[in-house]
Design a protein around this motif. Structure first.
Motif: not given
Length: 150
Positions: A126-147
């Protein structure tokens, strides 16, 4: 009831629906860094009206003309790279959410259609209006993200 008698009812319903739509325009700026070991495909999506080409999901793009093999969806982001989009406008009704959709690897449109929400190879962030900084990783075979921003 005659067809002529239905016209006022249909017009009344149309005005009620149009009046009930509380559409607002929002700006989104997104920076997504791919910290996984494989390319990812990223793009915008919305889960409701109104329809906008820049926010069409792969499922919507597949139903559009030209044929799906002539029109792609999203942009690939290589490992270690960042993709940025500034001031992307979206019209949203109250019940509509804007997302950054992320697919593992850089699949074709047909392959994306086979990857459903909740799959380890797809993220709907989900995006928030304005600025969105996101990092995508893969852990345990699954895509994950961190804001990176609150």
């Amino acid at each position: 009831m005659t067809p002529r008698a239905l016209i006022p009812s249909i017009l009344g319903l149309a005005m009620l629906v149009a009046g009930g739509c509380n559409t607002k325009t929002y700006n989104f700026s997104v920076a997504v860094k791919n910290e996984s070991s494989e390319p990812v495909m990223v793009g915008f999506a919305k889960d409701g009206p109104p329809f906008e080409n820049n926010w069409a999901t792969p499922e919507q793009v597949a139903r559009m003309m030209p044929r799906p093999d002539e029109r792609g969806w999203g942009i690939p982001v290589a490992p270690g790279k960042v993709a940025e989009v500034e001031n992307e406008k979206a019209q949203l009704e109250r019940s509509t959410t804007a997302y950054l959709r992320v697919y593992a690897t850089a699949p074709s449109l047909d392959s994306m259609l086979a990857i459903s929400s909740g799959s380890p190879n797809r993220l709907d962030i989900p995006l928030r209006p304005g600025e969105n900084k996101i990092v995508v990783t893969r852990e345990g075979g699954q895509l994950k993200f961190q804001r990176l921003n609150p």
